[in-house]
Every structure is written in C-alpha cells, then in structure tokens.
Enzyme design. Structure first.
Site, mmCIF file in Angstrom:
data_model
loop_
_atom_site.group_PDB
_atom_site.id
_atom_site.type_symbol
_atom_site.label_atom_id
_atom_site.label_comp_id
_atom_site.label_asym_id
_atom_site.label_seq_id
_atom_site.Cartn_x
_atom_site.Cartn_y
_atom_site.Cartn_z
ATOM 1 N N LYS A 22 0.843 -1.209 0.000
ATOM 2 C CA LYS A 22 0.000 0.000 0.000
ATOM 3 C C LYS A 22 0.873 1.252 0.000
ATOM 4 O O LYS A 22 0.673 2.156 -0.803
ATOM 5 C CB LYS A 22 -0.897 0.005 1.237
ATOM 6 C CG LYS A 22 -1.536 1.359 1.514
ATOM 7 C CD LYS A 22 -2.374 1.363 2.764
ATOM 8 C CE LYS A 22 -1.634 1.643 4.043
ATOM 9 N NZ LYS A 22 -1.281 3.062 4.275
ATOM 10 N N ASN A 23 1.838 1.292 0.918
ATOM 11 C CA ASN A 23 2.594 2.538 1.092
ATOM 12 C C ASN A 23 3.538 2.827 -0.065
ATOM 13 O O ASN A 23 4.068 3.934 -0.165
ATOM 14 C CB ASN A 23 3.375 2.507 2.416
ATOM 15 C CG ASN A 23 2.446 2.690 3.606
ATOM 16 O OD1 ASN A 23 1.283 3.036 3.437
ATOM 17 N ND2 ASN A 23 2.950 2.435 4.809
ATOM 18 N N ARG A 94 -3.805 10.742 4.753
ATOM 19 C CA ARG A 94 -2.702 11.704 4.780
ATOM 20 C C ARG A 94 -1.814 11.628 3.540
ATOM 21 O O ARG A 94 -1.258 12.634 3.116
ATOM 22 C CB ARG A 94 -1.815 11.428 5.997
ATOM 23 C CG ARG A 94 -2.446 11.631 7.319
ATOM 24 C CD ARG A 94 -1.445 11.324 8.393
ATOM 25 N NE ARG A 94 -0.243 12.125 8.219
ATOM 26 C CZ ARG A 94 -0.120 13.379 8.596
ATOM 27 N NH1 ARG A 94 -1.112 13.987 9.203
ATOM 28 N NH2 ARG A 94 0.999 14.037 8.396
ATOM 29 N N CYS A 118 -3.611 12.715 13.006
ATOM 30 C CA CYS A 118 -4.073 11.369 12.680
ATOM 31 C C CYS A 118 -4.555 10.735 13.969
ATOM 32 O O CYS A 118 -4.518 11.346 15.029
ATOM 33 C CB CYS A 118 -2.991 10.558 11.983
ATOM 34 S SG CYS A 118 -1.843 9.778 13.076
ATOM 35 N N ARG A 123 0.826 14.700 13.258
ATOM 36 C CA ARG A 123 1.876 14.255 12.328
ATOM 37 C C ARG A 123 2.186 15.443 11.429
ATOM 38 O O ARG A 123 1.465 15.712 10.472
ATOM 39 C CB ARG A 123 1.397 13.045 11.514
ATOM 40 C CG ARG A 123 1.460 11.751 12.329
ATOM 41 C CD ARG A 123 0.815 10.611 11.614
ATOM 42 N NE ARG A 123 1.597 10.093 10.513
ATOM 43 C CZ ARG A 123 1.149 9.172 9.654
ATOM 44 N NH1 ARG A 123 -0.069 8.686 9.805
ATOM 45 N NH2 ARG A 123 1.894 8.732 8.679
ATOM 46 N N PRO A 124 3.268 16.152 11.736
ATOM 47 C CA PRO A 124 3.543 17.410 11.029
ATOM 48 C C PRO A 124 3.921 17.204 9.568
ATOM 49 O O PRO A 124 4.305 16.100 9.156
ATOM 50 C CB PRO A 124 4.725 17.989 11.816
ATOM 51 C CG PRO A 124 5.350 16.832 12.512
ATOM 52 C CD PRO A 124 4.277 15.817 12.735
ATOM 53 N N LEU A 127 8.445 19.438 7.116
ATOM 54 C CA LEU A 127 9.586 19.100 6.248
ATOM 55 C C LEU A 127 9.176 19.107 4.771
ATOM 56 O O LEU A 127 9.971 19.454 3.899
ATOM 57 C CB LEU A 127 10.144 17.723 6.619
ATOM 58 C CG LEU A 127 10.796 17.631 8.005
ATOM 59 C CD1 LEU A 127 11.131 16.188 8.345
ATOM 60 C CD2 LEU A 127 12.061 18.496 8.046
ATOM 61 N N ASP A 312 5.461 0.417 12.023
ATOM 62 C CA ASP A 312 4.203 -0.186 11.566
ATOM 63 C C ASP A 312 4.048 -1.637 12.006
ATOM 64 O O ASP A 312 3.046 -2.284 11.685
ATOM 65 C CB ASP A 312 4.098 -0.099 10.036
ATOM 66 C CG ASP A 312 3.944 1.335 9.557
ATOM 67 O OD1 ASP A 312 3.553 2.197 10.366
ATOM 68 O OD2 ASP A 312 4.231 1.595 8.373
ATOM 69 N N ARG A 404 -8.291 -0.331 5.079
ATOM 70 C CA ARG A 404 -7.423 0.632 4.395
ATOM 71 C C ARG A 404 -6.115 -0.017 3.941
ATOM 72 O O ARG A 404 -5.517 0.434 2.968
ATOM 73 C CB ARG A 404 -7.068 1.793 5.336
ATOM 74 C CG ARG A 404 -8.226 2.662 5.681
ATOM 75 C CD ARG A 404 -7.760 3.829 6.479
ATOM 76 N NE ARG A 404 -6.680 4.523 5.779
ATOM 77 C CZ ARG A 404 -6.034 5.569 6.250
ATOM 78 N NH1 ARG A 404 -6.346 6.053 7.430
ATOM 79 N NH2 ARG A 404 -5.075 6.136 5.570
#
Ligand code: EPU
Length: 432
Positions: A22-23, A94, A118, A123-124, A127, A312, A404
């Site tokens: 997925k990622n 996100r 989240c 979760r900034p 960057l 994860d 998801r």
C-alpha cells in the site's frame, strides 16, 4: 458497518499470500501525474486507500482506471487540468499530501489541503513545506490549504536537509524535483524500501537520480518524463504481520508458508528480533517458511527508521510479546504516542502498560475475547492477532480501518485455518 468475529484457538496452517505494498503503491500513483500518456502499475492491492487516492488524482482531470481483479491501475494525465487536492479527500488519507510535490512538478502550482492530525496524534508536514520552499516554491496557508507556486512557473531545484528522516517528505520533494530546472539534493533522505522503489519508477520514466538508497539523494531535473509500465513491490508490513501470526498461532514443528514477500524490505532489526524469539525462518526465494517455537522468548524492541524495527509492526509485536515467557518492552521512537491499541488490548486481558514512549508487557497472561474497537490500521490488525489467540469470541469493531491496508485479510486467514468472519452491524443499536 462491518466487524470481524474471531473465535480464538485455531492453529494457523498452510499458506498466506502477501499482496502489493500500500505505502509504495500510493507514491507510484502520484508519479504518474508527471507525464502524459498511460502509466500502468501492477501488483496494486485492492484496498480502500487505493480507491481514495484514485479519487484524489481524478480531481485533477486525470483519468484513473482501477482494475482490482488484475491488481492493476492505469493512470493517464494527458487531460490534467486542475492543480488541487480538496480537504474532503485529503482528510481521509494523509498520503494525499503527495499531491503537493506532484502538482508543483506538473503544473508549477498546487492547492492542497493540510491533512491535519491522525488517529494517534499530530503528524507534522513541516519538512514537506521546507523542501518545496528550498526548491523555489512560494508557500502560503489559506483556510487550511497549502497554496504553493513555483517562482517563474517552474521549480529551480535546491538543497534541503530532513531532520528527522521522513519517508513522506523525501518522496514529496523528489516528486517536485524530478521536473525542476536544476539539481536538488535531499540530505538525510529516507532509505525505506518504499522510497527506493518509488525512485526506481521515477528513473524508469527518465528521471535522473543519484544516491538512491543512501542518505544523500540527488535529483537532476529534466524537461519531461515518459509513461511506463511498472510493478509495485510486495507489502513488507503485511509480511511482518503474517510472520508474527505464524509465530503466535502456528503449530510448533509445522511451518506456515508466506508467499510473495520480500524479507529484505523488513530490515535487519525485525528479522533478527524475530529469530531471537525462537521462531524459525527459512527463506527460499519468495517463499518464507515460519515455524512457531515451543516457547516464545521475550525480545524487547525499539522502533526506528529503516533498517531499524518498523513502527508499523510494533502493535503486532506487542501481541507476540504477550505470549512470551517473561516480560519485555516496546519502545516507540518514531511516533512516541502510537499506542491507541493498548487500552483495547488491556480490555482483553493483555497486561501491558504505557510508560512514556514505552510499553511494558507481561508475557504469558491468558487473553479473553470481547468487543474491541479499531482505531487505526496497525492497531486494528493487532486486535485481530489478539483475537486469534484469545479464549472465546473477539469482535473487532470499525474494521474499515483495517480495510485501508490489509487486502481481504479475513479471507486469507480463514483459508489458513483461522475461524474468522466478517459481519455487518449497527454501531448505534441498543445492546441486546
Ligand atoms: N516528521 C516531521 N515533519 C514532517 C514529516 C515527518 O517531523 O514534515 C516526523 C514524523 O512526525 C515522524 C518521522 O518524521 O516522527 C517519520 O515520519 P514519516 O514522514 O517518515 O512518516 P510518513 O511518511 O508520514 C510513512 C507511512 C507510515 C509509517 C511511516 C514511518 C505511508 C503512507 N505512511 O508515513 O505508515 O508509519 O512512514 O515508517 O507511507 C501505516 O502504514 O500504518 C503508516 C502509518
């Protein structure tokens, strides 16, 4: 709404197939916006996040054809006409923020909703924004949106240092840099396999990259990129999850086969920690055989960036440790507050307590099935694993979180001997 009902105690036997990552699929899809013409991506998992991201891309006028039965997505940005990613979609996922880099590269401008927090905390994206500015974008915030414009209509390239190392920011900046006018350098770049595979696709499209898989990633911008057919890589987190499932529910002496994964993508820390628990791993090409130990040894871990122990997989590891013959700890160094699963696991009798950025787990306590609530993707799968070894029935509610990121997990586990079914329920119905 759907829930999963698991009757614990059945052994895991036979084999489990790992789906596409997925990622990794998400940034590969974003990359297709950088060219005109059909880009075909294979081994894409049939997941809710993929359909959400397809909709995000379609907003730009781009054609997206998802073919779930072939695990393929074909994206053609020839008809691209809108550089926007709206809040209604970005809030669902996100990773939609990858549109910032893709749109800046494609159109020299972007209007992308900020993703917000989240499930487990802030979760900034500082960057990502720092990177775009370094490449020559003017950035303004307008009513929850990032409005970015490349000076002169095209980014010029630039140098940015990521601190901490960030998967998402590295990918986003590399997307933006690929079509910039000059060279870009990302210092302390992420080297997760997701990043490397994404870079491989960019290179296959004609991008000029140097230092892929190292901490200094150089991107020489080009005028155009070519459409490509590209295969997504297997999901490393699903592989790790299945290995843990085999260690806690497999029968000692009877290996469970996990097919189609890439163990190198898990990183050395996970593989070493896993073998230290006493589980036996036998790898032959893309078939991994995992044999559960008679007794699981307690192995404390600390999450870290690749090749460290993946964040994860820490929720799933906690379940493994709850089976161990002794006490151990999980220290979370990537997201120090990623422990939403712990209160739910405590309700099942898991003796785990949160102390700052650590969870201390007492092994060997029996776990009882009950109703538990999914809060995010990896938290949900830890509840499924707990249900597999619990006494009695576990109902994992709000399973849409799991959908998801784990393709047809109940069908895969059922075929491997686990008593698990998907049931619709009314969340607001009065208890009987
Ligand atoms: N960070 C910043 N500023 C930024 C971006 C990140 O301070 O602008 C910090 C984060 O707060 C965190 C660290 O950098 O402490 C690393 O975060 P990273 O940016 O690498 O995470 P991400 O790209 O947002 C991806 C995965 C996550 C996974 C992390 C870490 C995707 C879509 N998401 O997120 O996956 O946990 O990398 O490996 O690829 C999941 O699959 O369940 C999941 C959450």
């Amino acid at each position: 709404m759907d829930k999963l009902v698991i009757r614990g105690g059945n052994p895991l036997t036979g084999s489990l197939q790992v789906s596409g990552s997925k990622n990794t699929a998400l940034p590969l899809m974003a990359t297709a916006l950088l060219t005109d013409g059909p880009v075909s991506i294979s081994n894409v998992p049939d997941l809710r996040d993929i359909s959400t991201f397809s909709r995000v891309i379609q907003v730009t006028g781009t054609s997206v054809d998802v073919i779930p039965e072939e695990h393929r997505v074909v994206i053609d940005a020839s008809s691209f006409d809108r550089a926007e990613a709206p809040y209604e979609l970005v809030k669902r996922m996100r990773a939609s923020f990858y549109m910032l880099g893709a749109l800046l590269a494609r159109a020299g401008k972007a209007r992308v909703s900020l993703p917000g927090g989240c499930a487990w905390g802030p979760r900034p994206v500082d960057l990502h924004l720092k990177g775009m500015k370094a490449l020559g974008a003017d950035i303004e915030l307008d009513q929850g949106y990032v409005v970015a414009k490349a000076k002169g209509g095209r980014l010029q390239g630039g140098r940015v240092r990521m601190e901490p190392s960030s998967v998402g920011a590295t990918i986003n900046v590399a997307l933006a840099a690929a079509l910039a006018r000059g060279e870009s350098v990302i210092e302390n770049a992420a080297i997760e396999p997701d990043v490397v595979h994404f870079c491989d696709m960019l290179s296959a499209m004609g991008a000029v990259l140097d230092g892929v898989g190292t901490r200094t990633l150089r991107i020489q911008g080009v005028d155009r990129l070519q459409p490509v057919s590209f295969a997504n890589c297997p999901d490393r987190i699903e592989l790790g999850t299945f290995m843990i499932a085999a260690a806690i529910s497999g029968v000692p002496g009877q290996p469970v086969s996990i097919l189609g994964g890439n163990p190198d993508h898990l990183g050395s820390s996970f593989l070493e920690s896993f073998e230290r628990t006493g589980a036996i791993v036998d790898i032959d090409s893309d078939v991994m055989k995992v044999t559960a130990p008679e007794e699981i040894r307690p192995v404390s871990v600390k999450t870290d960036i690749y090749p460290g122990f993946p964040t994860d997989l820490q929720a799933q590891w906690t379940i493994l440790l709850s089976r161990a013959s002794g006490n151990s700890k999980v220290l979370e160094s990537v997201y120090p507050d990623r422990f939403k699963h712990i209160p739910e696991l405590q309700r099942m009798g898991v003796n785990a307590i949160i102390v700052g950025d650590e969870v201390v787990i007492e092994g060997g306590k029996s776990i009882q099935g009950t109703n538990v609530m999914s809060t995010d993707l990896r938290a949900s799968v830890s509840l499924v694993l707990a249900g597999m070894i619990a006494d009695g029935e576990t109902h994992v509610l709000r399973v849409y979180h799991l959908d998801r990121g784990y393709e047809k997990i109940e069908e895969k586990l059922f075929a491997a001997g686990i008593d698990i079914t998907r049931v619709s329920y009314d969340e607001w119905a009065d208890p009987a």
